[in-house]
Design an enzyme around this catalytic site. Sequence first.
Site, PDB file in Angstrom:
ATOM      1  N   ILE A   1       8.452  94.100  24.675  1.00 31.48           N
ATOM      2  CA  ILE A   1       9.708  93.347  24.600  1.00 31.48           C
ATOM      3  C   ILE A   1       9.964  92.595  25.902  1.00 31.48           C
ATOM      4  O   ILE A   1      10.404  91.442  25.895  1.00 31.48           O
ATOM      5  CB  ILE A   1      10.873  94.296  24.266  1.00 31.48           C
ATOM      6  CG1 ILE A   1      10.753  94.782  22.812  1.00 31.48           C
ATOM      7  CG2 ILE A   1      12.216  93.603  24.478  1.00 31.48           C
ATOM      8  CD1 ILE A   1      11.775  95.824  22.418  1.00 31.48           C
ATOM      9  N   GLY A   2       9.698  93.231  27.040  1.00 33.45           N
ATOM     10  CA  GLY A   2       9.910  92.561  28.318  1.00 33.45           C
ATOM     11  C   GLY A   2       9.099  91.290  28.447  1.00 33.45           C
ATOM     12  O   GLY A   2       9.588  90.270  28.950  1.00 33.45           O
TER      13      GLY A   2
ATOM     14  N   SER B   1      18.576 102.489  22.306  1.00 32.78           N
ATOM     15  CA  SER B   1      17.752 102.685  21.122  1.00 32.78           C
ATOM     16  C   SER B   1      18.677 103.040  19.969  1.00 32.78           C
ATOM     17  O   SER B   1      19.870 102.733  20.008  1.00 32.78           O
ATOM     18  CB  SER B   1      16.720 103.776  21.398  1.00 32.78           C
ATOM     19  OG  SER B   1      15.729 103.797  20.388  1.00 32.78           O
TER      20      SER B   1
ATOM     21  N   THR C   1      13.057  93.293  33.869  1.00 30.68           N
ATOM     22  CA  THR C   1      12.205  94.467  34.070  1.00 30.68           C
ATOM     23  C   THR C   1      11.416  94.775  32.800  1.00 30.68           C
ATOM     24  O   THR C   1      11.727  94.284  31.719  1.00 30.68           O
ATOM     25  CB  THR C   1      13.041  95.692  34.469  1.00 30.68           C
ATOM     26  OG1 THR C   1      13.956  96.006  33.403  1.00 30.68           O
ATOM     27  CG2 THR C   1      13.807  95.439  35.752  1.00 30.68           C
ATOM     28  N   GLY C   2      10.380  95.599  32.973  1.00 29.51           N
ATOM     29  CA  GLY C   2       9.575  96.007  31.826  1.00 29.51           C
ATOM     30  C   GLY C   2       8.635  94.932  31.324  1.00 29.51           C
ATOM     31  O   GLY C   2       8.313  94.890  30.131  1.00 29.51           O
TER      32      GLY C   2
ATOM     33  N   SER D   1       5.084  93.853  31.263  1.00 27.62           N
ATOM     34  CA  SER D   1       3.711  94.259  31.564  1.00 27.62           C
ATOM     35  C   SER D   1       2.809  93.959  30.380  1.00 27.62           C
ATOM     36  O   SER D   1       2.068  92.977  30.386  1.00 27.62           O
ATOM     37  CB  SER D   1       3.648  95.745  31.953  1.00 27.62           C
ATOM     38  OG  SER D   1       4.273  96.557  30.976  1.00 27.62           O
TER      39      SER D   1
ATOM     40  N   TYR E   1      14.157 110.755  26.131  1.00 24.98           N
ATOM     41  CA  TYR E   1      14.353 109.330  25.903  1.00 24.98           C
ATOM     42  C   TYR E   1      15.704 109.064  25.253  1.00 24.98           C
ATOM     43  O   TYR E   1      16.472 108.203  25.695  1.00 24.98           O
ATOM     44  CB  TYR E   1      13.217 108.807  25.028  1.00 24.98           C
ATOM     45  CG  TYR E   1      13.300 107.344  24.684  1.00 24.98           C
ATOM     46  CD1 TYR E   1      12.940 106.368  25.600  1.00 24.98           C
ATOM     47  CD2 TYR E   1      13.707 106.935  23.413  1.00 24.98           C
ATOM     48  CE1 TYR E   1      13.009 105.018  25.283  1.00 24.98           C
ATOM     49  CE2 TYR E   1      13.771 105.589  23.088  1.00 24.98           C
ATOM     50  CZ  TYR E   1      13.416 104.639  24.020  1.00 24.98           C
ATOM     51  OH  TYR E   1      13.482 103.306  23.692  1.00 24.98           O
TER      52      TYR E   1
END
Length: 261
Positions: A19-20, A156, A11-12, A14, A169
């Site tokens: 990182i994805g 994080s 996932t992530g 784009s 977050y």
Amino acid sequence: MTLAGRTAVVTGVSRRRGIGFAIARRLLAAGVRVCAQGWSPHDAEMGLGSGGETASPEFRAELGGTEETFSHSELDLAEPEAPAELLRRAAERFGSVDTLVLAHARSSDFDLDALSATELDLCWAVNVRSSLLLVREFARRYREDGNGGRVVLFTSGQHLAPMSGEIPYAATKGALHQLTPTLSDALVERGITVNCVNPGPTDTGWATEELTSSVGRALPRGRWNTPEEAAGAVELLLDERAATVTGQVLDAEAGFRRWVR
């Protein structure tokens, strides 16, 4: 590394600097089939992209994917049904999935004064609820094939120092950190490991010039970590030699000294 033959949902994926993206590119280079997810409207909301690039042939070419090894879905993981839909698409395209890497996140720079129920709910939905539902759906579909299942979450640095300017977050990333041993225990008898990566300060194009400079001074190498280095940490946890590593949070921070100014 011995990852060839695996099938991963990542996932992530784009933005090219994300990182994805780096994870998907590294896995494809290692012989892994990748079903990727991204949500370009969030990138646009954060001022980090205009959206639409994931559908271009150039995007796939930069990742190193082919029709046989790579697929991409634009799915909003704030929607309750999106996690199951993503795993359904992966199974339809590639069959059994043995790897799940959750690199997506809703970024949120809300401090205490700006905090709202709406933002808290949205961060929870994207960062925590969707992650739990993705892990659940992955586990339901997983069939042991001798390689062992792998789940990698992302947290994080909220467990190492305050993040008072990013409260929604930090709260949701903290939840994923704390859930790691619990999910590991829930899945270990099915042959699935669950670990979590804290990539430290990573240059994905979001930081201001001032922040880039100050954080760079706080890292012994004098520069931010790169998305490719975060992808390397993920690759370590996916390798068969990490089969006994589960329930762990890996702080891949490169010696970050938080209080240097």
